[in-house]
Design an enzyme around this catalytic site. Structure first.
Site, PDB file in Angstrom:
ATOM      1  N   ASP A  21       0.818  -1.219   0.000  1.00  0.00           N
ATOM      2  CA  ASP A  21       0.000   0.000   0.000  1.00  0.00           C
ATOM      3  C   ASP A  21       0.852   1.268   0.000  1.00  0.00           C
ATOM      4  O   ASP A  21       0.420   2.310   0.485  1.00  0.00           O
ATOM      5  CB  ASP A  21      -0.958   0.051   1.208  1.00  0.00           C
ATOM      6  CG  ASP A  21      -1.723  -1.244   1.391  1.00  0.00           C
ATOM      7  OD1 ASP A  21      -2.258  -1.747   0.397  1.00  0.00           O
ATOM      8  OD2 ASP A  21      -1.770  -1.760   2.526  1.00  0.00           O
ATOM      9  N   GLY A  30       1.741   3.043  -2.425  1.00  0.00           N
ATOM     10  CA  GLY A  30       1.432   3.972  -3.521  1.00  0.00           C
ATOM     11  C   GLY A  30       2.146   3.551  -4.802  1.00  0.00           C
ATOM     12  O   GLY A  30       2.438   4.381  -5.661  1.00  0.00           O
ATOM     13  N   LYS A  31       2.405   2.252  -4.931  1.00  0.00           N
ATOM     14  CA  LYS A  31       3.084   1.753  -6.138  1.00  0.00           C
ATOM     15  C   LYS A  31       2.260   2.045  -7.380  1.00  0.00           C
ATOM     16  O   LYS A  31       2.798   2.367  -8.429  1.00  0.00           O
ATOM     17  CB  LYS A  31       3.301   0.231  -6.039  1.00  0.00           C
ATOM     18  CG  LYS A  31       4.211  -0.174  -4.922  1.00  0.00           C
ATOM     19  CD  LYS A  31       4.259  -1.684  -4.782  1.00  0.00           C
ATOM     20  CE  LYS A  31       2.939  -2.288  -4.344  1.00  0.00           C
ATOM     21  NZ  LYS A  31       2.477  -1.891  -3.022  1.00  0.00           N
ATOM     22  N   ARG A  76     -10.568  -2.323   4.984  1.00  0.00           N
ATOM     23  CA  ARG A  76     -10.106  -2.467   6.371  1.00  0.00           C
ATOM     24  C   ARG A  76      -9.195  -1.304   6.754  1.00  0.00           C
ATOM     25  O   ARG A  76      -8.322  -0.913   5.973  1.00  0.00           O
ATOM     26  CB  ARG A  76      -9.273  -3.754   6.528  1.00  0.00           C
ATOM     27  CG  ARG A  76     -10.111  -4.998   6.621  1.00  0.00           C
ATOM     28  CD  ARG A  76      -9.248  -6.192   6.971  1.00  0.00           C
ATOM     29  NE  ARG A  76      -8.403  -6.580   5.853  1.00  0.00           N
ATOM     30  CZ  ARG A  76      -7.612  -7.648   5.841  1.00  0.00           C
ATOM     31  NH1 ARG A  76      -7.538  -8.416   6.921  1.00  0.00           N
ATOM     32  NH2 ARG A  76      -6.887  -7.949   4.799  1.00  0.00           N
ATOM     33  N   GLN A 114       1.944  -5.704  -3.244  1.00  0.00           N
ATOM     34  CA  GLN A 114       2.303  -5.823  -1.819  1.00  0.00           C
ATOM     35  C   GLN A 114       3.691  -5.213  -1.548  1.00  0.00           C
ATOM     36  O   GLN A 114       4.110  -4.343  -2.280  1.00  0.00           O
ATOM     37  CB  GLN A 114       2.224  -7.278  -1.345  1.00  0.00           C
ATOM     38  CG  GLN A 114       0.813  -7.820  -1.308  1.00  0.00           C
ATOM     39  CD  GLN A 114       0.508  -8.793  -2.435  1.00  0.00           C
ATOM     40  OE1 GLN A 114       1.367  -9.257  -3.144  1.00  0.00           O
ATOM     41  NE2 GLN A 114      -0.755  -9.090  -2.604  1.00  0.00           N
ATOM     42  N   GLY A 151      -4.730  -4.133  -4.385  1.00  0.00           N
ATOM     43  CA  GLY A 151      -5.502  -3.144  -5.135  1.00  0.00           C
ATOM     44  C   GLY A 151      -4.701  -1.884  -5.318  1.00  0.00           C
ATOM     45  O   GLY A 151      -4.340  -1.228  -4.365  1.00  0.00           O
ATOM     46  N   HIS A 152      -4.377  -1.570  -6.554  1.00  0.00           N
ATOM     47  CA  HIS A 152      -3.710  -0.300  -6.816  1.00  0.00           C
ATOM     48  C   HIS A 152      -4.781   0.754  -7.067  1.00  0.00           C
ATOM     49  O   HIS A 152      -5.711   0.529  -7.830  1.00  0.00           O
ATOM     50  CB  HIS A 152      -2.868  -0.385  -8.077  1.00  0.00           C
ATOM     51  CG  HIS A 152      -1.632  -1.203  -7.896  1.00  0.00           C
ATOM     52  ND1 HIS A 152      -0.834  -1.115  -6.796  1.00  0.00           N
ATOM     53  CD2 HIS A 152      -1.049  -2.103  -8.706  1.00  0.00           C
ATOM     54  CE1 HIS A 152       0.190  -1.925  -6.927  1.00  0.00           C
ATOM     55  NE2 HIS A 152       0.070  -2.552  -8.081  1.00  0.00           N
TER      56      HIS A 152
HETATM   57  P1  GDP Z   1      -0.435   0.511  -3.823  1.00  0.00           P
HETATM   58  O1  GDP Z   1      -1.065  -0.839  -3.791  1.00  0.00           O
HETATM   59  O2  GDP Z   1       0.979   0.487  -3.336  1.00  0.00           O
HETATM   60  O3  GDP Z   1      -0.589   1.187  -5.133  1.00  0.00           O
HETATM   61  O4  GDP Z   1      -1.167   1.397  -2.764  1.00  0.00           O
HETATM   62  P2  GDP Z   1      -2.738   1.722  -2.611  1.00  0.00           P
HETATM   63  O5  GDP Z   1      -3.294   2.079  -3.919  1.00  0.00           O
HETATM   64  O6  GDP Z   1      -3.384   0.699  -1.797  1.00  0.00           O
HETATM   65  O7  GDP Z   1      -2.646   2.984  -1.652  1.00  0.00           O
HETATM   66  C1  GDP Z   1      -2.090   4.125  -2.014  1.00  0.00           C
HETATM   67  C2  GDP Z   1      -3.133   5.212  -1.778  1.00  0.00           C
HETATM   68  O8  GDP Z   1      -2.456   6.390  -1.542  1.00  0.00           O
HETATM   69  C3  GDP Z   1      -4.020   5.472  -2.966  1.00  0.00           C
HETATM   70  O9  GDP Z   1      -5.292   5.843  -2.516  1.00  0.00           O
HETATM   71  C4  GDP Z   1      -3.333   6.619  -3.676  1.00  0.00           C
HETATM   72  O10 GDP Z   1      -4.219   7.434  -4.422  1.00  0.00           O
HETATM   73  C5  GDP Z   1      -2.798   7.363  -2.505  1.00  0.00           C
HETATM   74  N1  GDP Z   1      -1.558   8.090  -2.753  1.00  0.00           N
HETATM   75  C6  GDP Z   1      -0.505   7.714  -3.522  1.00  0.00           C
HETATM   76  N2  GDP Z   1       0.458   8.644  -3.444  1.00  0.00           N
HETATM   77  C7  GDP Z   1       0.007   9.616  -2.614  1.00  0.00           C
HETATM   78  C8  GDP Z   1       0.554  10.817  -2.115  1.00  0.00           C
HETATM   79  O11 GDP Z   1       1.680  11.207  -2.407  1.00  0.00           O
HETATM   80  N3  GDP Z   1      -0.225  11.536  -1.242  1.00  0.00           N
HETATM   81  C9  GDP Z   1      -1.463  11.156  -0.870  1.00  0.00           C
HETATM   82  N4  GDP Z   1      -2.144  11.908  -0.023  1.00  0.00           N
HETATM   83  N5  GDP Z   1      -2.006  10.009  -1.321  1.00  0.00           N
HETATM   84  C10 GDP Z   1      -1.277   9.258  -2.176  1.00  0.00           C
END
Ligand code: GDP
Length: 426
Positions: A18, A20-21, A305, A226, A45-46
């Protein structure tokens, strides 16, 4: 990240997922020709925000949002066709076509309904906090050499007796696990018959496609799901996922040799979160933990969650640098820290009063470490509009410098918001 010598780059999570990949891959995909998912399934979930539209992609690589990019679900991933079709429909509804640029490995294993039943039944006794999407049982079948692969859809007559045996086996296991649920052979067969004509046109020897692309000098991104601490070998076992999330898994899961990979970008949040059970040494006590959760919107993209939140843990990130061979870092969600007056950073651990330099291999021991904190001053100003390092407040730059120093690899990107343009390239 891409230059003349780095045509093939892996993007991995360097914490507990999670990080922010999805956003980073979305930003980098603008310059890529191909994006490949190499492990995991619809448990990751991205979330990608483009303009006013939010996409949650679990099965399809986030590169699909760029019309020029070819996307691949590699052999190391497990495929839930229903989820894939749902994502295809959602993309289509928003006018994003995938014709001729989405391929699925014929070696990828299929997630079947009985895997989901088994997932729910085993998590009731094992309490790992899985997403219930059937990923763990699908990988168990893969390594138990009884999986059903995408390529098997080409020969449904041969798959039929195999499927009958697998459904029967799943039902015996469900009984053993005390579940009242049972899988139906007819339902499974009907699904395979329905999937075959839709999936087979997308099916290919994807390792060959990736190999050719890299050899031809195209820019290829291998997109991890992950994070390092959830890797089945290197993570906080048993509170881990069922695949190798680290960069080594990228070669295997994309179907290429490791010598074709030129760089590895680790994505880290400016703080730390984890979902599910298991140790989290720098977990912030409330109210700071709650504040991080609210400001960062730390709720699972798949399950909703709430995530557990804490401070940046340099021991974890240094470990991720080592086990992934990271060549650069992307720090996300810096903006979430904008309102904190002081920001603790976990620089090291102590175990029973002694310095503990490396991440312990056992969760029981990791549970006992005490983080050593250094408290850095906050900047108490918004960072969301920053587009270069010089736009950031001095304290934010100091914070990043300290993270870089502790991690031992250069920061290449800083993300300051959810939108595509809210990125600083260092
Ligand atoms: P991933 O699986 O690593 O892509 O992560 P997720 O998508 O589960 O969570 C990342 C969340 O953080 C998403 O809702 C993104 O829109 C958000 N996000 C990503 N980069 C940033 C950032 O620099 N700032 C903020 N506030 N949110 C971010």
């Amino acid at each position: 990240m891409f230059d003349a010598r780095t045509a093939c780059v892996v993007v991995v999570g360097a914490q507990w997922g999670d990080e922010g990949k999805g956003k980073l891959v979305d930003v980098l995909a603008e310059r890529a020709d191909m994006v490949v998912r190499y492990q995991g399934g619809a448990n990751a979930g991205h979330t990608v925000v483009t303009g006013d539209t939010q996409f949650i992609l679990q099965q399809i690589p986030s590169g699909i949002l760029h019309p020029r990019v070819t996307c691949i679900v590699g052999n190391g991933a497990v495929l839930d066709p229903e989820q894939l079709f749902a994502e295809l429909a959602a993309l289509e509804a928003k006018g994003i076509g995938v014709q001729g640029r989405l391929f699925v490995s014929d070696r990828a294993h299929l997630v079947l309904p009985y895997h989901k039943l088994l997932d729910a039944a085993s998590d009731r006794s094992q309490k790992l906090g899985t997403t219930g999407r059937g990923i763990g049982p699908t990988y168990e079948d893969k390594y138990g050499r009884r999986g059903i692969r995408v390529g098997d859809l080409r020969h449904l007559e041969c798959a039929r007796p195999v499927l009958a045996e697998r459904v029967e086996r799943a039902n015996r296991l469900l009984e053993l696990l005390g579940s009242g649920e049972r899988a139906s052979f007819e339902q499974h067969l009907a699904l395979l018959e329905a999937w075959a004509p839709r999936l087979l046109p997308l099916t290919a020897d994807t390792g060959l496609l990736v190999h050719r692309a890299v050899r031809e000098g195209r820019r290829v991104l291998l997109e991890g799901a992950q994070g390092a601490l959830l890797d089945v070998d290197h993570g906080t076992y048993p509170f881990v996922t069922s695949s190798n999330t680290t960069a080594g898994g990228a070669a295997v899961g994309a179907g290429i040799g490791p010598t074709l990979i030129h760089g590895v970008l680790g994505v880290v949040k400016a703080y730390t979160t984890r979902v599910g059970n298991g140790p989290l040494p720098t977990e912030a006590s409330d109210p700071a933990g709650l504040r991080l959760r609210e400001l960062g919107g730390e709720f699972g993209a798949v399950t909703g969650r709430p995530r557990r939140c804490g401070w940046f843990d340099a021991t974890v990130v240094r470990y991720a640098v080592r086990v992934n061979g990271l060549t650069g870092l992307a720090v996300t969600k810096l903006d979430v820290l904008d309102t904190f007056a002081e920001i603790p950073v976990g620089t090291a651990y102590e175990l029973h009063g002694r310095a503990c330099e490396e991440l312990p291999s056992e969760v029981g021991v990791l549970d006992q470490v005490r983080p050593v904190y250094e408290v850095l001053p906050g900047w108490r100003r918004p960072t969301a509009a920053a587009r270069k390092l010089g736009d950031l407040p001095a304290e934010a730059r100091r914070y990043l410098d300290r993270l870089e120093e502790l991690a031992g690899v250069p920061i290449r990107y800083v993300s300051v918001g959810t939108r595509r343009d809210q990125i600083i390239e260092v």
